[in-house]
Design an enzyme around this catalytic site. Structure first.
Site, mmCIF file in Angstrom:
data_model
loop_
_atom_site.group_PDB
_atom_site.id
_atom_site.type_symbol
_atom_site.label_atom_id
_atom_site.label_comp_id
_atom_site.label_asym_id
_atom_site.label_seq_id
_atom_site.Cartn_x
_atom_site.Cartn_y
_atom_site.Cartn_z
ATOM 1 N N ILE A 112 0.789 -1.096 -0.047
ATOM 2 C CA ILE A 112 -0.002 0.046 0.016
ATOM 3 C C ILE A 112 0.826 1.300 0.048
ATOM 4 O O ILE A 112 2.049 1.239 0.531
ATOM 5 C CB ILE A 112 -0.985 0.001 1.184
ATOM 6 C CG1 ILE A 112 -1.914 1.211 1.152
ATOM 7 C CG2 ILE A 112 -0.340 -0.162 2.352
ATOM 8 C CD1 ILE A 112 -2.977 1.053 2.006
ATOM 9 N N CYS A 113 0.309 2.306 -0.791
ATOM 10 C CA CYS A 113 1.104 3.495 -0.539
ATOM 11 C C CYS A 113 2.334 3.506 -1.027
ATOM 12 O O CYS A 113 2.698 3.098 -2.290
ATOM 13 C CB CYS A 113 0.900 4.249 0.847
ATOM 14 S SG CYS A 113 1.464 5.614 1.004
#
Length: 208
Positions: A112-113
């Site tokens: 994620i991210c």
């Protein structure tokens, strides 16, 4: 309608999920996922680059349970990679290499991210559908997978789960789906409860 919780993952699969920990990791990005997994039959273990404590973005000190040198894909059900500024410029490349080992072994990885950009630098998004913070952010890594970028809250392609920085509930949803933690109707209700604040979904989630 009565619902029952599904078995948590394929029979005889490892019951341990590994969470990559490093200085500055975004505490909230894996929060939903690890809380549900820890409460539903999985053991969550922290894997660090070294044995020393790391400090999260929220100021928490986390002592790794093991180092990347001792992290073996065959002992894991899934590797979770949260974001942090440390991914910028390849500062956490060793975690990206660990993700490659997992995927090569057929063990899923969830990023994620900033971790998504890290996997882009590692070449792991060149042949897999994915999402992330934004297409231009990933393009800045110089990766070759731009045509496979999807505008979505989270994307699962085979063993790889990706999500953008504001979609931690969707990130958790895909992890919980991959490990078969909930029956499909419960997972849908779980997402509505946490992502959309739909109180009507609570009884179904609580009953599970």
């Amino acid at each position: 309608m009565e619902t029952t919780q599904r078995p948590t993952g394929p029979e005889n699969a490892p019951r341990t999920v590994h969470l990559a920990v490093h200085d500055g990791l975004a505490d909230w990005e894996a929060g939903h996922a690890i809380a549900e997994l820890n409460g539903r039959g999985f053991r969550v273990r922290a894997a660090g680059a070294g044995p020393h404590p790391v400090t999260t973005m929220g100021g928490l000190r986390v002592l790794p349970d093991l180092t990347l040198g001792g992290l073996r894909a065959r002992d894991s059900a899934l590797l979770i990679l949260p974001g942090s500024a440390g991914w910028d410029g390849g500062g956490l490349a060793e975690f990206g290499r660990a993700a490659r080992r997992f995927l090569d072994a057929g063990v899923p990885v969830a990023a994620i991210c900033g971790a998504v950009a890290g996997l882009a630098r590692e070449g792991l998004l060149d042949t897999r559908a994915h999402t992330g913070a934004a297409a231009p952010v990933l393009a800045a890594t110089g990766y070759a997978g731009g045509a496979r970028y999807r505008e979505a809250d989270a994307v699962t392609d085979g063993g790889l789960i990706t999500a953008g920085p504001t979609d931690q509930e969707a990130f958790a949803r895909e992890i919980l789906r991959r490990l078969e933690v909930f029956a499909p109707e419960v997972l849908e209700a779980w997402f509505r409860l946490y992502a959309e604040s739909d109180a009507g979904a609570y009884p179904l989630v609580a009953g599970a």
